[in-house]
Enzyme design. Sequence first.
Site, mmCIF file in Angstrom:
data_model
loop_
_atom_site.group_PDB
_atom_site.id
_atom_site.type_symbol
_atom_site.label_atom_id
_atom_site.label_comp_id
_atom_site.label_asym_id
_atom_site.label_seq_id
_atom_site.Cartn_x
_atom_site.Cartn_y
_atom_site.Cartn_z
ATOM 1 N N LYS A 1 -99.850 -38.364 3.293
ATOM 2 C CA LYS A 1 -99.094 -37.536 4.247
ATOM 3 C C LYS A 1 -98.195 -38.352 5.180
ATOM 4 C CE LYS A 1 -102.278 -33.612 4.565
ATOM 5 N NZ LYS A 1 -102.992 -32.720 5.492
ATOM 6 N N GLY B 1 -112.768 -21.237 8.024
ATOM 7 C CA GLY B 1 -111.571 -22.052 7.830
ATOM 8 C C GLY B 1 -110.832 -21.826 6.522
#
Length: 285
Positions: free
Chosen positions: A75, A248
């Site tokens: 990332k 989540g």
Amino acid sequence: MDDSRETLGPNAFVTGFPIKHSRSPLIHGYWLKTLGLPGSYRAHEVAPDAFPDFIASLKDGSSDFIGGNVTIPHKELAFRLADKPDDLAHELGASNTLWLEDGLLHATNTDGRGFTANLDERHPGWDRHDTAVVFGAGGASRAIIQAVRDRGFKEIHVVNRTIERARELADRFGPRVRAHPVGALAEVMHGAGLFINTTSLGMDGEAAPSIDFAPLAADAVVTDIVYIPLKTPILRQAEEQGLSVVDGLGMLLHQAVPGFEKWFGKRPVVDAALRALIVADMEVH
Ligand code: ATR
């Protein structure tokens, strides 16, 4: 029919190292199929030392991809190598979504939007209080701190075992974000309307510490970015103590929406069937 769809439409990827456990192909594959769109989305493993070449092939058009998702450990490098990271990616120093536009590689980070969209869907009004507590200061907490701040929370308390990491985030995200050691948890929870677990505690059936949620506001929401199991030990405790909880899994589903729209041109919807598909997959693997 399926073959022509895959070869004629845009191709998108999810890359990471390793990548085979990613559920993103299932999510995007579901949308491509239900929306009847041409194109493909596939897992494409790239080792860290090969990542710059992979990005170069995207930029010069020698790959057949028009963009994709990026996950651990790429990332940060994805952000640095992109031509046009947006403001969200800049502040995070990391990007999970890439797309080619006008010959340039654009980058953003959709984790924060996934987080807020999940709460908007499952617990409207979750943002009515001024104070939030973020437990954990790892990579996963950053986009959440950013999103909670941008949603308008006035005080965001980041509590972490390693206080230095919490301090780094307070410095990065500005004066509304404050760093605390774990010993301060009860104090900073006082009157807060939102509690978010971003630590790995309770993941995959591991034990989690017991937390007294009584100091939170009576209508507070407790959520967890861990989604395996869906009802984590932290969520179970919060529920037993009478608080509203949101799991989540929806963050994973909703963070996928902006990328799909960029690559395939249509905004997809997170629906009950998609959620059921991923829940069923989690039971098998
Ligand atoms: P990620 O990037 O996926 O968030 P990470 O950077 O390893 O993963 O962060 C994991 C988070 O869980 C951190 O906040 C970590 O606390 P430290 O910064 O002190 O390491 C937290 N964490 C993991 N195990 C923990 C434990 N046993 N007790 C308290 N916090 C823990």
